[in-house]
Write a protein that holds these residues in place. Structure first.
Motif, PDB file in Angstrom:
ATOM      1  N   LYS A   1       0.833  -1.211   0.000  1.00 17.78           N
ATOM      2  CA  LYS A   1       0.000   0.000   0.000  1.00 17.78           C
ATOM      3  C   LYS A   1       0.865   1.258   0.000  1.00 17.78           C
ATOM      4  CE  LYS A   1      -3.838   2.227   2.338  1.00 17.78           C
ATOM      5  NZ  LYS A   1      -4.879   2.095   3.363  1.00 17.78           N
ATOM      6  N   VAL A   2       1.979   1.243   0.754  1.00 20.87           N
ATOM      7  CA  VAL A   2       2.903   2.379   0.735  1.00 20.87           C
ATOM      8  C   VAL A   2       3.401   2.589  -0.693  1.00 20.87           C
ATOM      9  CG1 VAL A   2       5.130   3.277   1.543  1.00 20.87           C
ATOM     10  CG2 VAL A   2       3.625   2.052   3.135  1.00 20.87           C
ATOM     11  N   ALA A   3       3.814   1.495  -1.346  1.00 21.85           N
ATOM     12  CA  ALA A   3       4.333   1.582  -2.718  1.00 21.85           C
ATOM     13  C   ALA A   3       3.259   2.070  -3.683  1.00 21.85           C
ATOM     14  CB  ALA A   3       4.861   0.219  -3.160  1.00 21.85           C
ATOM     15  N   ARG A   4       2.054   1.558  -3.530  1.00 23.25           N
ATOM     16  CA  ARG A   4       0.938   1.876  -4.423  1.00 23.25           C
ATOM     17  C   ARG A   4       0.513   3.334  -4.311  1.00 23.25           C
ATOM     18  NH1 ARG A   4      -1.817  -2.132  -2.378  1.00 23.25           N
ATOM     19  NH2 ARG A   4      -3.314  -0.921  -1.219  1.00 23.25           N
ATOM     20  N   THR A   5       0.448   3.836  -3.064  1.00 21.52           N
ATOM     21  CA  THR A   5      -0.084   5.181  -2.836  1.00 21.52           C
ATOM     22  C   THR A   5       0.997   6.257  -2.761  1.00 21.52           C
ATOM     23  OG1 THR A   5       0.000   4.965  -0.422  1.00 21.52           O
ATOM     24  CG2 THR A   5      -2.038   4.228  -1.538  1.00 21.52           C
ATOM     25  N   GLY A   6       2.241   5.849  -2.481  1.00 24.45           N
ATOM     26  CA  GLY A   6       3.303   6.825  -2.295  1.00 24.45           C
ATOM     27  C   GLY A   6       3.153   7.619  -1.015  1.00 24.45           C
ATOM     28  N   GLN A   7       2.374   7.089  -0.076  1.00 27.45           N
ATOM     29  CA  GLN A   7       2.106   7.760   1.194  1.00 27.45           C
ATOM     30  C   GLN A   7       2.508   6.870   2.368  1.00 27.45           C
ATOM     31  OE1 GLN A   7       0.852  10.940   1.451  1.00 27.45           O
ATOM     32  NE2 GLN A   7       1.074  10.952  -0.773  1.00 27.45           N
ATOM     33  N   PRO A   8       2.847   7.476   3.521  1.00 23.74           N
ATOM     34  CA  PRO A   8       3.120   6.667   4.711  1.00 23.74           C
ATOM     35  C   PRO A   8       1.875   5.875   5.124  1.00 23.74           C
ATOM     36  CG  PRO A   8       3.848   8.924   5.037  1.00 23.74           C
ATOM     37  CD  PRO A   8       3.039   8.902   3.768  1.00 23.74           C
ATOM     38  N   VAL A   9       2.098   4.717   5.705  1.00 23.13           N
ATOM     39  CA  VAL A   9       1.015   3.888   6.233  1.00 23.13           C
ATOM     40  C   VAL A   9       1.373   3.539   7.670  1.00 23.13           C
ATOM     41  CG1 VAL A   9      -0.180   1.662   6.063  1.00 23.13           C
ATOM     42  CG2 VAL A   9       0.366   2.951   3.983  1.00 23.13           C
ATOM     43  N   VAL A  10       0.382   3.696   8.557  1.00 20.53           N
ATOM     44  CA  VAL A  10       0.560   3.438   9.979  1.00 20.53           C
ATOM     45  C   VAL A  10      -0.507   2.447  10.434  1.00 20.53           C
ATOM     46  CG1 VAL A  10       0.446   4.496  12.273  1.00 20.53           C
ATOM     47  CG2 VAL A  10       1.455   5.762  10.382  1.00 20.53           C
ATOM     48  N   ALA A  11      -0.097   1.495  11.290  1.00 24.43           N
ATOM     49  CA  ALA A  11      -1.066   0.566  11.892  1.00 24.43           C
ATOM     50  C   ALA A  11      -0.612   0.271  13.314  1.00 24.43           C
ATOM     51  CB  ALA A  11      -1.171  -0.718  11.089  1.00 24.43           C
ATOM     52  N   ARG A  12      -1.475   0.512  14.278  1.00 18.17           N
ATOM     53  CA  ARG A  12      -1.160   0.230  15.687  1.00 18.17           C
ATOM     54  C   ARG A  12      -1.208  -1.267  15.954  1.00 18.17           C
ATOM     55  NH1 ARG A  12      -0.827   2.344  20.783  1.00 18.17           N
ATOM     56  NH2 ARG A  12      -1.809   1.106  22.423  1.00 18.17           N
ATOM     57  N   GLN A  13      -2.160  -1.964  15.351  1.00 13.88           N
ATOM     58  CA  GLN A  13      -2.306  -3.417  15.478  1.00 13.88           C
ATOM     59  C   GLN A  13      -2.273  -4.004  14.064  1.00 13.88           C
ATOM     60  OE1 GLN A  13      -2.437  -5.377  18.138  1.00 13.88           O
ATOM     61  NE2 GLN A  13      -2.508  -3.781  19.688  1.00 13.88           N
ATOM     62  N   VAL A  14      -1.088  -4.256  13.563  1.00 10.42           N
ATOM     63  CA  VAL A  14      -0.902  -4.624  12.162  1.00 10.42           C
ATOM     64  C   VAL A  14      -1.697  -5.877  11.769  1.00 10.42           C
ATOM     65  CG1 VAL A  14       1.217  -5.963  12.479  1.00 10.42           C
ATOM     66  CG2 VAL A  14       0.819  -4.791  10.335  1.00 10.42           C
ATOM     67  N   ALA A  15      -1.754  -6.877  12.633  1.00 11.76           N
ATOM     68  CA  ALA A  15      -2.443  -8.128  12.283  1.00 11.76           C
ATOM     69  C   ALA A  15      -3.950  -7.926  12.126  1.00 11.76           C
ATOM     70  CB  ALA A  15      -2.159  -9.206  13.323  1.00 11.76           C
ATOM     71  N   ASP A  16      -4.494  -6.873  12.729  1.00  9.32           N
ATOM     72  CA  ASP A  16      -5.923  -6.586  12.615  1.00  9.32           C
ATOM     73  C   ASP A  16      -6.259  -5.746  11.383  1.00  9.32           C
ATOM     74  OD1 ASP A  16      -6.272  -7.941  14.990  1.00  9.32           O
ATOM     75  OD2 ASP A  16      -6.334  -6.114  16.218  1.00  9.32           O
ATOM     76  N   HIS A  17      -5.242  -5.245  10.709  1.00 11.91           N
ATOM     77  CA  HIS A  17      -5.473  -4.378   9.548  1.00 11.91           C
ATOM     78  C   HIS A  17      -5.951  -5.232   8.375  1.00 11.91           C
ATOM     79  CE1 HIS A  17      -4.809  -1.463   6.370  1.00 11.91           C
ATOM     80  NE2 HIS A  17      -4.692  -0.547   7.305  1.00 11.91           N
ATOM     81  N   PRO A  18      -6.985  -4.790   7.657  1.00 12.19           N
ATOM     82  CA  PRO A  18      -7.516  -5.591   6.543  1.00 12.19           C
ATOM     83  C   PRO A  18      -6.517  -5.835   5.417  1.00 12.19           C
ATOM     84  CG  PRO A  18      -8.564  -3.416   6.620  1.00 12.19           C
ATOM     85  CD  PRO A  18      -7.728  -3.541   7.857  1.00 12.19           C
ATOM     86  N   GLU A  19      -5.474  -5.021   5.323  1.00 13.83           N
ATOM     87  CA  GLU A  19      -4.490  -5.208   4.249  1.00 13.83           C
ATOM     88  C   GLU A  19      -3.225  -5.917   4.725  1.00 13.83           C
ATOM     89  OE1 GLU A  19      -4.214  -2.288   1.063  1.00 13.83           O
ATOM     90  OE2 GLU A  19      -5.487  -0.999   2.305  1.00 13.83           O
ATOM     91  N   TYR A  20      -3.255  -6.465   5.936  1.00  9.42           N
ATOM     92  CA  TYR A  20      -2.086  -7.171   6.461  1.00  9.42           C
ATOM     93  C   TYR A  20      -1.714  -8.349   5.560  1.00  9.42           C
ATOM     94  CZ  TYR A  20       0.744 -10.175   9.473  1.00  9.42           C
ATOM     95  OH  TYR A  20       1.739 -10.971   9.975  1.00  9.42           O
ATOM     96  N   HIS A  21      -0.429  -8.495   5.310  1.00  6.04           N
ATOM     97  CA  HIS A  21       0.108  -9.607   4.518  1.00  6.04           C
ATOM     98  C   HIS A  21       1.339 -10.130   5.233  1.00  6.04           C
ATOM     99  CE1 HIS A  21       1.558 -11.945   1.087  1.00  6.04           C
ATOM    100  NE2 HIS A  21       2.727 -11.343   1.245  1.00  6.04           N
ATOM    101  N   HIS A  22       1.346 -11.392   5.579  1.00  7.53           N
ATOM    102  CA  HIS A  22       2.471 -11.999   6.292  1.00  7.53           C
ATOM    103  C   HIS A  22       3.576 -12.358   5.308  1.00  7.53           C
ATOM    104  CE1 HIS A  22       4.756 -15.287   8.181  1.00  7.53           C
ATOM    105  NE2 HIS A  22       4.589 -14.559   9.261  1.00  7.53           N
ATOM    106  N   VAL A  23       4.803 -11.943   5.610  1.00  6.08           N
ATOM    107  CA  VAL A  23       5.961 -12.311   4.799  1.00  6.08           C
ATOM    108  C   VAL A  23       6.491 -13.636   5.355  1.00  6.08           C
ATOM    109  CG1 VAL A  23       8.300 -11.674   4.086  1.00  6.08           C
ATOM    110  CG2 VAL A  23       6.528  -9.917   4.264  1.00  6.08           C
ATOM    111  N   ALA A  24       6.466 -14.675   4.539  1.00  7.48           N
ATOM    112  CA  ALA A  24       6.872 -16.005   4.971  1.00  7.48           C
ATOM    113  C   ALA A  24       8.294 -16.002   5.520  1.00  7.48           C
ATOM    114  CB  ALA A  24       6.769 -16.980   3.802  1.00  7.48           C
ATOM    115  N   ASN A  25       8.507 -16.786   6.561  1.00  8.32           N
ATOM    116  CA  ASN A  25       9.818 -16.989   7.199  1.00  8.32           C
ATOM    117  C   ASN A  25      10.406 -15.733   7.827  1.00  8.32           C
ATOM    118  OD1 ASN A  25       9.857 -19.723   6.307  1.00  8.32           O
ATOM    119  ND2 ASN A  25      10.544 -19.007   4.306  1.00  8.32           N
ATOM    120  N   SER A  26       9.599 -14.698   8.040  1.00 12.03           N
ATOM    121  CA  SER A  26      10.121 -13.438   8.571  1.00 12.03           C
ATOM    122  C   SER A  26      10.078 -13.364  10.095  1.00 12.03           C
ATOM    123  CB  SER A  26       9.342 -12.256   7.998  1.00 12.03           C
ATOM    124  OG  SER A  26       8.003 -12.284   8.481  1.00 12.03           O
ATOM    125  N   GLY A  27       9.150 -14.098  10.713  1.00 13.85           N
ATOM    126  CA  GLY A  27       8.957 -13.990  12.154  1.00 13.85           C
ATOM    127  C   GLY A  27       8.225 -12.719  12.544  1.00 13.85           C
TER     128      GLY A  27
END
Length: 140
Positions: A55-81
């Protein structure tokens, strides 16, 4: 590059600082350095349509999330922890009007990021941006 993201992580007193190189022509991002994520995740790719970093890349704007896992656009990067991290702040890194990357910080404890945090990340990210520009020049 790894040293630069580690320096940003320490300077801002956060648990993670990650750098994604942008490939706008392909609409993709690649994780190229991280202080705090599992090193196995380096080289992971995602599209601009995936996750908060996309979303940052798409919009060119900062993105903030206090609870990232609850955000509808959350995407887990495999093997990242990254599942243990709660808060997220990502900013675009540009060269003129061309996106070259996304710089991300994350924390274990839920944190609200504000305008001053975004300014600090931009300031701390200047050196990272220069290293990313040099890397991109070598790839082209």
């Amino acid at each position: 590059m790894q040293e630069r993201v580690e320096a940003v992580r320490q300077a801002l007193a956060v648990d993670v600082c990650s750098l994604y190189q942008a490939f706008p022509e392909a609409g993709e991002l690649e994780l190229v350095a991280s202080g705090g994520l599992d090193p196995e995740a380096l080289g992971a790719r995602m599209t601009f349509s995936q996750g908060l970093t996309g979303k940052v890349a798409r919009t060119g704007q900062p993105v903030v999330a206090r609870q990232v896992a609850d955000h509808p656009e959350y995407h887990h990067v495999a093997n990242s922890g990254e599942e243990r991290f709660k808060s997220y702040l990502g900013i675009p890194l540009s060269n003129g009007d061309r996106l070259i990357g996304v710089l991300v910080i994350q924390t274990v404890v839920a944190k609200s990021f504000f305008h001053n945090d975004i300014r600090e990340l931009h300031r701390a990210g200047r050196d990272v941006r220069e290293v990313l520009l040099a890397r991109r020049a070598r790839l082209e």
